[in-house]
Design a protein around this motif. Structure first.
Motif, PDB file in Angstrom:
ATOM      1  N   ASP A 181       0.860  -1.221  -0.222  1.00 60.75           N
ATOM      2  CA  ASP A 181      -0.120   0.237   0.039  1.00 60.75           C
ATOM      3  C   ASP A 181       0.878   1.239   0.029  1.00 60.75           C
ATOM      4  O   ASP A 181       1.717   1.386   0.841  1.00 60.75           O
ATOM      5  N   GLY A 182       0.543   2.047  -1.049  1.00 57.18           N
ATOM      6  CA  GLY A 182       1.118   3.557  -0.929  1.00 57.18           C
ATOM      7  C   GLY A 182       2.466   3.440  -1.474  1.00 57.18           C
ATOM      8  O   GLY A 182       3.160   4.636  -1.554  1.00 57.18           O
ATOM      9  N   VAL A 183       3.059   2.506  -2.137  1.00 56.84           N
ATOM     10  CA  VAL A 183       4.522   2.664  -2.536  1.00 56.84           C
ATOM     11  C   VAL A 183       4.720   3.592  -3.984  1.00 56.84           C
ATOM     12  O   VAL A 183       5.688   3.940  -4.086  1.00 56.84           O
ATOM     13  N   THR A 184       3.713   3.496  -4.541  1.00 57.99           N
ATOM     14  CA  THR A 184       3.712   4.276  -5.843  1.00 57.99           C
ATOM     15  C   THR A 184       3.470   5.597  -5.767  1.00 57.99           C
ATOM     16  O   THR A 184       3.591   6.489  -6.631  1.00 57.99           O
ATOM     17  N   ARG A 185       2.917   5.916  -4.574  1.00 59.31           N
ATOM     18  CA  ARG A 185       2.374   7.297  -4.422  1.00 59.31           C
ATOM     19  C   ARG A 185       3.482   8.440  -4.655  1.00 59.31           C
ATOM     20  O   ARG A 185       3.041   9.552  -5.184  1.00 59.31           O
ATOM     21  N   PRO A 186       4.763   8.117  -4.261  1.00 61.46           N
ATOM     22  CA  PRO A 186       5.650   9.495  -4.561  1.00 61.46           C
ATOM     23  C   PRO A 186       5.947   9.564  -5.886  1.00 61.46           C
ATOM     24  O   PRO A 186       6.243  10.831  -6.239  1.00 61.46           O
TER      25      PRO A 186
END
Length: 247
Positions: free
Chosen positions: A225-230
């Motif tokens: 979860d959230g690893v591609t958000r950056p």
């Protein structure tokens, strides 16, 4: 292809060393903190082997990248790519190159992909194992559908086009996300039968060298979860279409 050069200022070795030290500290925190929070409980996790450094720079047209993007390489297309993995600790990236396929692009940017038309089947033929002079080749339920008759020339596969996007900005959050360890599957691990599109990215240093980063995943291979958000916080500075198999 190496990222476009920034001529506003020459690279400062002291600043690069300080940035590298901060990145190493951030990577260490990203690895140690999940283990401390887990308290020894939960799925076992590990980092993949370090990615191969490609001196020639990022390559969005390698065969394995095309397959990952959901594209079929042209027939007899042989273009190996660098092995993906964890970002080497001594690798100091200044930019990201993302390879965009048809699932990553807006509808107006994605080229239509050819569809495969299967021959129509006579329901009275499917399920018969014996030959039928009126039906041509025998078909058996569950067997693959024959495509071309023996000896027929194989049709050429169309060229595959991707968009190479260069992104710049603060890479610290992205590097910290990539440093998160993946969960290891347990024996008899149950996983849903589904496919997930994962971004294909290369990190590029000031010398134009590149590594293809592997995303941290759960025990079933799905993104954490959230690893591609950056990626959303980075600025797209260049988009270049590239075609595999073009004449």
């Amino acid at each position: 292809m190496p990222p476009t050069a920034d001529h506003r200022a020459a690279p400062d070795p002291v600043a690069r060393a300080a940035r590298r030290d901060r990145r190493r500290a951030g990577v260490a925190l990203a690895i140690v903190l999940p283990a401390l929070l887990a308290g020894g409980c939960g799925p076992e996790s590990a980092l993949p082997p370090a990615a191969e450094v490609a001196d020639a720079g990022p390559d969005c047209l390698s065969a394995d990248v095309l397959w990952t993007l959901g594209l079929t390489p042209p027939r007899e297309y042989d273009r190996p790519g660098a092995s993906p993995g964890a970002v080497p600790v001594d690798f100091d990236p200044v930019a990201v190159v993302r390879c965009l396929g048809p699932f990553d692009l807006p509808v107006e940017m994605a080229e239509p992909q050819p569809t495969q038309v299967l021959p129509s089947l006579d329901p009275s033929v499917v399920g018969r194992a014996g030959p039928d002079p009126d039906a041509g080749s025998p078909l058996v339920a569950g067997a693959p559908v024959p495509s071309d008759p023996p000896g027929a020339p194989a049709p050429d596969r169309p060229a595959a086009t991707v968009v190479e996007a260069e992104l710049r900005g603060d890479l610290g959050p992205l590097l910290a996300a990539l440093a998160r360890p993946s969960h290891q599957p347990l024996p008899d691990q149950p996983c849903p039968a589904m496919w997930q599109s994962q971004p294909v990215i290369f990190l590029v240093d000031a010398d134009g060298r590149a590594v293809r980063a592997r995303w941290p995943a759960d025990a079933c291979g799905f993104l954490l979860d959230g690893v591609t958000r950056p990626l959303d916080a980075l600025e797209v500075v260049r988009e270049t279409p590239r075609t595999a198999g073009a004449a």
